[in-house]
Design an enzyme around this catalytic site. Structure first.
Site, PDB file in Angstrom:
ATOM      1  N   ASP A 131      -3.501   4.239  -1.860  1.00 17.59           N
ATOM      2  CA  ASP A 131      -4.519   4.639  -0.873  1.00 17.59           C
ATOM      3  C   ASP A 131      -4.430   6.138  -0.611  1.00 17.59           C
ATOM      4  O   ASP A 131      -3.881   6.580   0.395  1.00 17.59           O
ATOM      5  CB  ASP A 131      -4.281   3.832   0.409  1.00 17.59           C
ATOM      6  CG  ASP A 131      -5.294   4.155   1.497  1.00 17.59           C
ATOM      7  OD1 ASP A 131      -6.411   4.581   1.160  1.00 17.59           O
ATOM      8  OD2 ASP A 131      -4.952   3.974   2.680  1.00 17.59           O
TER       9      ASP A 131
ATOM     10  N   LYS B   2       0.837  -1.200   0.000  1.00 18.51           N
ATOM     11  CA  LYS B   2       0.000   0.000   0.000  1.00 18.51           C
ATOM     12  C   LYS B   2       0.869   1.245   0.000  1.00 18.51           C
ATOM     13  O   LYS B   2       1.741   1.411   0.853  1.00 18.51           O
ATOM     14  CB  LYS B   2      -0.911   0.008   1.229  1.00 18.51           C
ATOM     15  CG  LYS B   2      -1.872   1.197   1.250  1.00 18.51           C
ATOM     16  CD  LYS B   2      -2.903   1.042   2.331  1.00 18.51           C
ATOM     17  CE  LYS B   2      -2.476   1.627   3.647  1.00 18.51           C
ATOM     18  NZ  LYS B   2      -2.531   3.097   3.696  1.00 18.51           N
TER      19      LYS B   2
ATOM     20  N   THR C  41     -10.686   3.302  10.616  1.00 18.24           N
ATOM     21  CA  THR C  41     -10.582   2.367  11.740  1.00 18.24           C
ATOM     22  C   THR C  41      -9.992   3.027  12.986  1.00 18.24           C
ATOM     23  O   THR C  41     -10.050   2.464  14.066  1.00 18.24           O
ATOM     24  CB  THR C  41      -9.724   1.152  11.352  1.00 18.24           C
ATOM     25  OG1 THR C  41      -8.580   1.614  10.637  1.00 18.24           O
ATOM     26  CG2 THR C  41     -10.494   0.188  10.480  1.00 18.24           C
TER      27      THR C  41
ATOM     28  N   LYS D 116      -7.250   8.097  -0.702  1.00 17.05           N
ATOM     29  CA  LYS D 116      -8.539   8.490  -0.104  1.00 17.05           C
ATOM     30  C   LYS D 116      -9.098   9.761  -0.737  1.00 17.05           C
ATOM     31  O   LYS D 116      -9.286  10.787  -0.082  1.00 17.05           O
ATOM     32  CB  LYS D 116      -8.395   8.673   1.411  1.00 17.05           C
ATOM     33  CG  LYS D 116      -7.923   7.409   2.128  1.00 17.05           C
ATOM     34  CD  LYS D 116      -7.913   7.580   3.632  1.00 17.05           C
ATOM     35  CE  LYS D 116      -7.520   6.334   4.372  1.00 17.05           C
ATOM     36  NZ  LYS D 116      -6.105   5.922   4.203  1.00 17.05           N
TER      37      LYS D 116
ATOM     38  N   ASP E 148     -13.143  14.972  -3.242  1.00 19.47           N
ATOM     39  CA  ASP E 148     -13.042  16.291  -3.871  1.00 19.47           C
ATOM     40  C   ASP E 148     -14.225  16.435  -4.827  1.00 19.47           C
ATOM     41  O   ASP E 148     -15.095  15.563  -4.887  1.00 19.47           O
ATOM     42  CB  ASP E 148     -11.687  16.404  -4.601  1.00 19.47           C
ATOM     43  CG  ASP E 148     -11.156  17.827  -4.598  1.00 19.47           C
ATOM     44  OD1 ASP E 148     -11.947  18.760  -4.862  1.00 19.47           O
ATOM     45  OD2 ASP E 148      -9.949  18.012  -4.345  1.00 19.47           O
TER      46      ASP E 148
ATOM     47  N   ARG F  88       2.279  -0.980  10.889  1.00 24.31           N
ATOM     48  CA  ARG F  88       3.288  -1.032  11.944  1.00 24.31           C
ATOM     49  C   ARG F  88       3.679  -2.422  12.421  1.00 24.31           C
ATOM     50  O   ARG F  88       4.875  -2.666  12.642  1.00 24.31           O
ATOM     51  CB  ARG F  88       2.850  -0.122  13.108  1.00 24.31           C
ATOM     52  CG  ARG F  88       3.061   1.335  12.776  1.00 24.31           C
ATOM     53  CD  ARG F  88       2.250   2.265  13.641  1.00 24.31           C
ATOM     54  NE  ARG F  88       0.826   2.208  13.296  1.00 24.31           N
ATOM     55  CZ  ARG F  88      -0.089   3.052  13.773  1.00 24.31           C
ATOM     56  NH1 ARG F  88       0.265   4.010  14.613  1.00 24.31           N
ATOM     57  NH2 ARG F  88      -1.349   2.933  13.400  1.00 24.31           N
TER      58      ARG F  88
END
Ligand code: C5P
Length: 242
Positions: A64, A37, A123, A66, A69, A216
């Site tokens: 990604d 990603k 999330t 997001k 607009d 992570r």
């Protein structure tokens, strides 16, 4: 694994600040799973060519960014994401039907078949984070997410990003073919970091997730290669008992 169900895929989030660091991390995780990603940090730090560079190393790139607009801007952004070689990209469900329609037009114009998935509720957020906007949000996360997912499907999008907590309900509401991408994945013994609605890889697979985004827990591991491989094994084991 149930007949006809595609196996769930691990996506490693390359949340690093240079192309060199991204390639170094991807080279460790691609043997376990080709999906990576590219998010806002890496895209802002490196040039857009990072997408084709990673693809050149055998990666399937989930871009990604997001998008949220005006429709004309999202149409053009999705077109360029497709031309860059993104295999999947994101837009906010909150942008509504006209923005989603523009995204589909942008994909068509690119000539690519980039998967278009809608971000529902991040999330890292709970309904409490939306209490300033509406008093109905706290405690109603799942309803919000399912509503957004139903709409995204009706608009012709390919799937949604949601927490593993809502994955099963999204699948039940939208059908097996509607893709569910779940970040917020944490191994049993790991902390939550800034995520709030988390689950283990096995729980996410059991809930029906198609793609598990992990940042992570892989990036900060002593061996990202070993962490990614272990996660893929856990995904496969969970898939086998489904
Ligand atoms: O480090 P961690 O595993 O929490 O990384 C999760 C990744 O998934 C981050 O890159 C984050 O931007 C992304 N993401 C998310 N929640 C969403 C959509 C994307 O955490 N709803």
């Amino acid at each position: 694994m149930s007949q006809g169900t595609a196996p769930a895929a691990l996506i490693t989030a390359l949340d690093v600040d240079s192309q060199a660091a991204a390639v170094a991390l991807a080279r460790q995780t691609i043997p376990a799973s080709p999906w990576v990603k590219v998010g806002l940090e890496l895209f802002a730090a490196a040039s857009p060519a990072v997408v084709s560079t990673l693809a050149g190393h055998g990666a399937r790139v989930f871009l990604d960014l997001k998008f949220f607009d005006i429709p004309a801007t999202v149409r053009a952004a999705v077109r360029e994401a497709g031309r860059l070689g993104a295999a999947m990209t994101t837009l906010h469900a909150l942008g509504g039907e006209r923005m989603a329609a523009a995204a589909l037009e942008g994909r068509h114009a690119s000539g690519a078949n980039t998967l278009l998935v809608a971000v529902t509720l991040l999330t890292s957020m709970t309904g409490q984070d939306l209490a300033w906007l509406t008093p109905h949000a706290p405690g109603h996360e799942a309803e919000l997410v399912i509503h957004m997912a139903r709409q995204a499907k009706a608009w012709g999008l390919d799937g949604v990003v949601c927490s593993p907590w809502e994955a099963a309900q999204v699948k039940a509401a939208c059908g097996a073919g509607f893709k569910v991408v779940t970040p917020g994945i944490r191994p049993q013994d790991a902390g939550e970091d800034d995520q709030r609605r988390t689950a283990t890889p096995a729980a996410a697979v059991a809930a029906g997730a198609d793609f598990l985004v992990v940042g992570r827990p892989i990036r900060m591991a002593a061996s990202p290669a070993a962490a990614a491989a272990a996660m893929v094994l856990e995904i496969q084991a969970a898939q086998d008992v489904k």
